[in-house]
Design a protein around this motif. Structure first.
Motif, mmCIF file in Angstrom:
data_model
loop_
_atom_site.group_PDB
_atom_site.id
_atom_site.type_symbol
_atom_site.label_atom_id
_atom_site.label_comp_id
_atom_site.label_asym_id
_atom_site.label_seq_id
_atom_site.Cartn_x
_atom_site.Cartn_y
_atom_site.Cartn_z
ATOM 1 N N GLU A 58 7.636 1.116 5.060
ATOM 2 C CA GLU A 58 7.172 0.063 5.957
ATOM 3 C C GLU A 58 7.585 -1.254 5.309
ATOM 4 O O GLU A 58 7.435 -1.431 4.099
ATOM 5 C CB GLU A 58 5.642 0.126 6.087
ATOM 6 N N PHE A 88 8.870 -0.037 10.635
ATOM 7 C CA PHE A 88 8.902 1.219 9.880
ATOM 8 C C PHE A 88 10.309 1.817 9.916
ATOM 9 O O PHE A 88 10.946 1.847 10.970
ATOM 10 C CB PHE A 88 7.910 2.214 10.470
ATOM 11 N N ALA A 100 4.514 0.808 1.698
ATOM 12 C CA ALA A 100 4.663 -0.454 2.424
ATOM 13 C C ALA A 100 5.088 -1.538 1.435
ATOM 14 O O ALA A 100 4.439 -1.750 0.414
ATOM 15 C CB ALA A 100 3.360 -0.839 3.100
ATOM 16 N N VAL A 127 0.588 5.262 1.341
ATOM 17 C CA VAL A 127 -0.222 6.148 2.170
ATOM 18 C C VAL A 127 -0.031 7.594 1.729
ATOM 19 O O VAL A 127 1.101 8.044 1.526
ATOM 20 C CB VAL A 127 0.172 6.010 3.655
ATOM 21 N N HIS A 136 4.198 7.076 3.189
ATOM 22 C CA HIS A 136 5.031 5.874 3.214
ATOM 23 C C HIS A 136 4.571 4.844 2.207
ATOM 24 O O HIS A 136 3.411 4.822 1.803
ATOM 25 C CB HIS A 136 5.175 5.283 4.625
ATOM 26 N N HIS A 142 0.845 -1.196 0.000
ATOM 27 C CA HIS A 142 0.000 0.000 0.000
ATOM 28 C C HIS A 142 0.878 1.243 0.000
ATOM 29 O O HIS A 142 2.063 1.171 0.325
ATOM 30 C CB HIS A 142 -0.970 0.015 1.192
HETATM 31 FE FE FE2 Z 1 1.306 1.240 6.297
#
Ligand code: FE2
Length: 379
Positions: free
Chosen positions: A347, A334, A270, A186, A268, A184
Motif C-alpha cells: 500500500e 494498493f 503500507a 497487516v 501487506h 503499518h
Molecule cells: Fe493498509
C-alpha cells in the motif's frame, strides 16, 4: 513512545523477506520501488549460508535473503510460502529484556539472546514467533543516535557499521520515489484466530486495540473480512490483524491468501510518502502494477470526502483513493501482489491528519480484488 512499552520496543528496525532469488528481487525493489542497495552479505563476505541484500529508502529497511543450500530453514520457508515476510524486526532498548519479558508473557522462543559482532562492533539479538512462520527479532545496540540507558545488555553494545554485523556496505543507488516510512504491516490469520493474535499483541507486546472493523464495514458479496488494528502505546507501530469472515458466496480474499501462503502471514506493508501523486507517478513509470477502481468511484468522491487539496482528475488518472475521518483525510493505493502466488502486496499511503486505514475505500477495493480473484480462478 508516549506510553512505556513493556518490551522496550523503539521502532521497526527492518523487514526481512525470504525469497527464491535475492539478486533478482533486489533488482526489482531497486528499479521498481526506488530503493537503494546499501549493504550485502554473502559468499564474498564469508557467509556460506545465505545471500542477503539490504535495501533502503529513507527510513524503510528491507532485507532480501535467499538460502544457498536446501538445508537452510529459508529453503523450507520458500517451499511452503513462496517469497514472503519472515521477520518483522524491532530495535529495542535491551534484547535480553525484550526476549525474556516476551517469553514470560507467553511468546514462543525462536532465537535465544546472542551476540552478533564484526569489526564494526556488536549487537544483541533474539527472536520470538508470531503468526504463521513469521517472527519478531529484537536488536539492541547504540547506533550513536539513541543513547543506551546503561542497564541490561544495552550498555557495551555499540555498532558503527552500515547495518548489522555480517553486512558490508555495498552501494547501488536507486532512483528514490519518495517512500519514507513503514506505516503499518497487516497480518492475515486463519478463520477464528483474529482475537487470539490480537490478545498476543496485547498480552505479549503490550499493544492496544486501536480500531476494529467488522464484516458490516468490510463485506462485499465475496470478500468479507474482519480486522482489528493493534498499536503500541505511541502509535509508531501499527499491526492490523485480518481474518476471513464467512462470505455470502465464494472465497474471502483473506482465505485466498492463506490458501496460497499455506499459513498465516504478512499480507501487506503500507509505505508512507509525502506526495503520493509524485510517488505513484514514478512507481507507475517503473512498471509497478496497481489495483484500479471504476470511474464511478471518482464521481461519488466529492460527496464522500468533501474538500481536499488535490484535484480529482489527477487522482483519477493515477487511481489514487481518498478517505476521511474526523481528523482529516488520507490518500492511498494498493499494488497487485508482487509475486506469482496471490500473497504479499504493498500500500502506498499519504496521511493528511487522518489516522484511519481507508475504511470508506474497502468496498470499492474489494470489488476490484474480487475481479482479480475471479481471473485467477480463486473466487
Ligand atoms: Fe493498509
Amino acid at each position: 513512545m508516549s506510553e512505556k512499552n513493556p518490551l522496550g520496543l523503539k521502532k521497526i528496525h527492518h523487514v526481512e523477506f525470504y525469497v527464491g532469488n535475492a539478486k533478482q528481487a533486489e533488482f526489482y525493489y531497486r528499479k521498481a520501488f526506488g530503493f537503494s542497495q546499501a549493504a550485502y552479505s554473502g559468499l564474498e563476505t564469508g557467509n556460506r549460508e545465505t545471500t542477503s541484500y539490504l535495501l533502503r529508502q529513507n527510513r524503510v529497511n528491507f532485507v532480501l535473503t535467499t538460502p544457498l543450500n536446501p538445508d537452510h530453514p529459508a529453503a523450507e520457508h520458500i517451499k511452503q510460502h513462496g517469497d514472503g515476510v519472515r521477520d518483522i524486526a524491532f530495535q529495542v532498548e535491551d534484547a535480553d529484556h525484550a526476549f525474556n519479558e516476551a517469553v514470560k508473557r507467553g511468546a514462543t522462543a525462536i532465537i535465544e539472546p546472542r551476540d552478533l559482532s564484526d569489526d564494526n562492533g556488536r549487537v544483541r539479538h533474539a527472536a520470538i514467533a508470531t503468526y504463521g512462520d513469521t517472527i519478531h527479532s529484537f536488536y539492541s545496540y547504540s547506533d550513536g543516535k539513541v543513547s543506551t540507558n546503561g542497564n541490561g545488555s544495552g550498555a557495551g553494545y555499540e555498532y558503527k557499521g552500515t547495518f548489522l554485523p555480517g553486512f558490508v556496505p555495498q552501494e547501488i543507488a536507486g532512483e528514490e520515489v519518495g517512500i519514507q516510512l513503514v506505516d503499518h504491516i497487516v497480518g492475515n490469520v486463519e478463520l477464528g484466530k483474529m482475537n487470539f493474535w490480537c490478545d498476543f499483541y496485547r498480552d505479549v507486546l503490550g499493544f492496544f486495540r486501536y480500531i476494529t472493523f467488522d464484516d458490516k464495514d468490510i463485506s462485499t458479496e465475496y470478500s468479507a473480512l474482519m480486522s482489528i488494528v493493534m498499536s503500541d502505546g505511541g502509535h509508531n507501530i501499527k499491526f492490523p490483524i485480518n481474518e476471513p469472515a464467512e462470505s455470502k458466496k465464494g472465497k474471502s480474499q483473506i482465505q485466498e491468501y492463506i490458501d496460497f501462503y499455506r499459513s498465516a502471514g504478512a499480507q501487506h506493508i503500507a509505505l508512507l510518502c509525502k506526495d503520493i501523486r509524485q510517488t505513484v507517478t514514478k512507481l507507475q513509470e517503473n512498471g509497478v502494477e496497481f489495483l484500479t477502481v471504476p470511474d464511478t468511484y471518482y464521481e461519488e468522491m466529492p460527496d464522500r470526502v468533501g474538500d481536499i487539496d488535490e484535484d480529482i482528475p489527477s487522482l483519477k488518472k493515477l487511481g489514487i483513493l481518498v478517505d476521511r475521518d474526523e481528523e482529516g483525510y488520507l490518500l492511498q493505493i494498493f499494488t497487485k501482489p508482487v509475486e506469482d502466488r496471490p500473497t504479499v502486496f504493498y500500500e502506498i499511503l499519504q496521511r493528511k491528519g487522518c489516522k484511519g486505514f481507508g475504511k470508506g475505500n474497502f468496498k470499492a477495493l474489494f470489488v476490484s480484488i474480487e475481479e482479480e480473484q475471479r481471473r485467477r480462478g480463486n473466487l
